[in-house]
Design a protein around this motif. Sequence first.
Motif, short mmCIF file in Angstrom:
data_model
loop_
_atom_site.label_atom_id
_atom_site.label_comp_id
_atom_site.label_asym_id
_atom_site.label_seq_id
_atom_site.Cartn_x
_atom_site.Cartn_y
_atom_site.Cartn_z
N ARG A 1 1.13 -1.47 -0.07
CA ARG A 1 0.19 -0.11 -0.16
C ARG A 1 1.17 1.33 -0.10
O ARG A 1 0.26 2.45 -0.03
CB ARG A 1 -0.53 -0.07 1.22
CG ARG A 1 -1.62 -1.10 0.96
CD ARG A 1 -2.70 -1.16 2.45
NE ARG A 1 -2.03 -1.55 3.76
CZ ARG A 1 -1.85 -2.24 4.28
NH1 ARG A 1 -1.68 -3.55 3.94
NH2 ARG A 1 -0.86 -1.54 5.83
N GLY A 2 2.08 0.86 0.60
CA GLY A 2 3.12 2.91 0.32
C GLY A 2 2.45 3.58 1.63
O GLY A 2 1.89 3.67 2.23
N VAL A 3 3.70 3.83 2.57
CA VAL A 3 3.92 4.74 3.47
C VAL A 3 3.60 6.18 2.65
O VAL A 3 4.22 6.64 1.79
CB VAL A 3 4.92 4.54 3.84
CG1 VAL A 3 5.40 6.41 5.48
CG2 VAL A 3 4.91 3.34 4.23
N SER A 4 2.51 6.61 3.10
CA SER A 4 2.45 8.07 2.85
C SER A 4 2.76 9.13 3.43
O SER A 4 2.92 10.88 3.19
CB SER A 4 1.13 8.43 2.38
OG SER A 4 -0.54 8.31 3.93
N MET B 1 10.52 12.54 4.96
CA MET B 1 10.66 11.10 4.48
C MET B 1 11.38 10.55 2.95
O MET B 1 11.26 11.83 2.33
CB MET B 1 9.00 10.53 4.55
CG MET B 1 9.01 9.11 4.19
SD MET B 1 6.92 8.99 4.25
CE MET B 1 6.66 9.03 2.34
N LYS B 2 12.33 10.20 2.96
CA LYS B 2 12.63 9.63 2.09
C LYS B 2 11.96 8.72 0.76
O LYS B 2 11.71 7.82 1.36
CB LYS B 2 14.31 8.82 1.73
CG LYS B 2 14.61 9.40 0.36
CD LYS B 2 16.41 8.51 -0.09
CE LYS B 2 17.18 8.84 -0.87
NZ LYS B 2 16.50 8.23 -1.42
N PRO B 3 11.37 9.22 -0.45
CA PRO B 3 10.51 8.59 -0.88
C PRO B 3 11.25 6.87 -0.54
O PRO B 3 12.11 6.85 -1.34
CB PRO B 3 10.73 8.77 -2.12
CG PRO B 3 10.47 10.65 -2.36
CD PRO B 3 12.50 10.17 -1.26
N ALA B 4 10.11 6.08 -1.35
CA ALA B 4 10.11 4.77 -1.17
C ALA B 4 10.89 4.51 -2.55
O ALA B 4 10.59 5.02 -3.80
CB ALA B 4 9.39 3.41 -1.00
N ASP C 1 -0.82 5.22 5.88
CA ASP C 1 -0.86 3.83 4.30
C ASP C 1 -0.91 4.35 3.04
O ASP C 1 -1.33 5.74 3.24
CB ASP C 1 -0.96 2.30 4.46
CG ASP C 1 -2.52 2.82 4.49
OD1 ASP C 1 -2.69 3.63 3.93
OD2 ASP C 1 -3.10 1.48 4.70
N GLY C 2 -1.01 4.13 2.33
CA GLY C 2 -1.26 5.02 1.04
C GLY C 2 -2.23 5.53 0.00
O GLY C 2 -3.13 5.81 -0.37
N GLN C 3 -3.07 4.07 1.55
CA GLN C 3 -4.62 4.34 1.73
C GLN C 3 -5.31 5.14 2.21
O GLN C 3 -6.17 5.54 2.58
CB GLN C 3 -5.54 2.76 1.10
CG GLN C 3 -5.17 2.33 0.24
CD GLN C 3 -5.14 0.56 0.59
OE1 GLN C 3 -5.28 0.40 1.72
NE2 GLN C 3 -5.44 0.11 -0.46
#
Length: 512
Positions: A423-426, A443-446, A475-477
Amino acid sequence: MKRAFYCGLIASITSGIFLVIFRLAAGVLTPPEVLVDIIVRLIPLNLFLLGVSTFGSSAKIILLIVLAVLFIIAGGLVGMLWHWLKRRWSWLDHRREWVVVVAVSFILWVLAMVSLVPASGKGFFGIQSQPWPAAMVLVWLLASFAYTFTFAGLFFRPPVPQPTVSEIDSSRRTFLKRLAYAGVGLILVGGVGAILWKIANSTMQMMSGTGQLSPEITPNADFYVVSKDFSPPQVDSASWKLQVTGLVDHELSLSYEQLKALPPTSFYLTLECISNEVGGTQIGNAQWKGVLLRDVMSSITVKDSVRKVVLYGADDYADSITPQKAMADDVLLAYEMNGVPVPPEHGYPVRLLVPGIYGMKNVKWLNRIDFVDQDFIGFWEQAGWSDQAVIKTMSRIDVPASASQSKPHEVLMLGGVAFAGDRGVSLVEVSTDGGKTWNTAAMKPALSPFSWVIWVYNWTPVQNDNYIIQVRATDGQGNLQSDIPTPALPDGASGYDSRLVVITPNPSPTQQ
Ligand SMILES: Nc1nc2c(c(=O)[nH]1)N[C@H]1C(S)=C(S)[C@@H](COP(=O)(O)O)O[C@H]1N2
Ligand SMILES: [Mo]
């Protein structure tokens, strides 16, 4: 030469204004913004941290301004280049000049669309860009034309008599001189960069104390290992076979060489064990290369009755995933880990990687994929662990170590990792007051949609006190990680990671 530079400058400013208008009116990203995205993603972690610690949260904006200025200057330099070429290429008369201008606009644009834009994760020709794909393609093309046409309009003159030989000679000499200046400039920039690099490395060592910030990519030697047996099974890649069996229209047996001959795919993926407790170390990020399961299955039809896809390892281990997950376009049969063959303890010669799901379904020493019409309870699931095993959003404090001491009014860097499966971290937030208020961390982008992120937050405590530092991720959601402390069994741990930090005028040296 000077005139060419100024005409180029005005042209790139015009093109810039054009881009800014569309940025403000329709949200179409500008090239410097896309470049910032790429740079921030690709620079080494230490340089990122140096940027954050030097410029704070405005680091990105400063980089953007620098790039925008460079973008404008580049316009001037292109103008000069044009001027120089024009003197050398006698075929470039006034009429052909305009044809070349259109061609150059097109080439500039195509280059950007196949390099810059995909590198920023927006796909070829920006097909994954916001607000809608065609906008970026069109606006950038028009911006490219805005540049070349403004330049041509300002700079081109009706035909004049041929310049004399001596004129050509002197312009060549000045051009060479400028080239030399540019060379010296590049060397200077490189030198300064190298020095910054050194400083970044040494500040990191100073700042990390006993707690170490995790590297973005975990070296294989440091990658956690969870196996049911003490030592890995010995698998010989020459005799290894991958069997595809069960409810399929035809079964398959693939050798190591045959697998490696299929088109490769690689991505970064963070692996986390379901038994990882809050703040735990059973998590790591690596670059994996292999073949998509979907590609191996391309010639095979799976029967409708299939309920589970069972994955067998050479160590007498088996686990299962759903057919939906198995056919998803991101399940990888990996044969390389961080650029070398998957090490024995991590599943040599081939292991499975299933984004979004805890480690146990990422079967090592994989040798058989069986399609069955019943449910299947895997090795760890028999011991009570979750069968869905969807990765929960987590965040961890790496720096400082617990019970660290620091002085008031001194910057203390807090940092760590955050992960939310596929989901990724936002967002990552830090609290220094026991959860009353939360501050956004840098945050360093993933490195990929399946990778963790490294976060940092520079905190300047003012009072002598004992502080509880906490971290939480979204998370990304848009879902915040759960704050309810839950043990790892059965479906993964939850709760916020925290550290005690003692702020005192005289920190004891042994504890830092
Ligand atoms: N064949 C096999 N695959 C396995 C395991 C195992 O014991 N045998 N352990 C699983 C578990 S619980 C985890 S967390 C991951 C760990 O992968 P790593 O050791 O490469 O970090 O592998 C999974 N795959
Ligand atoms: Mo695990």
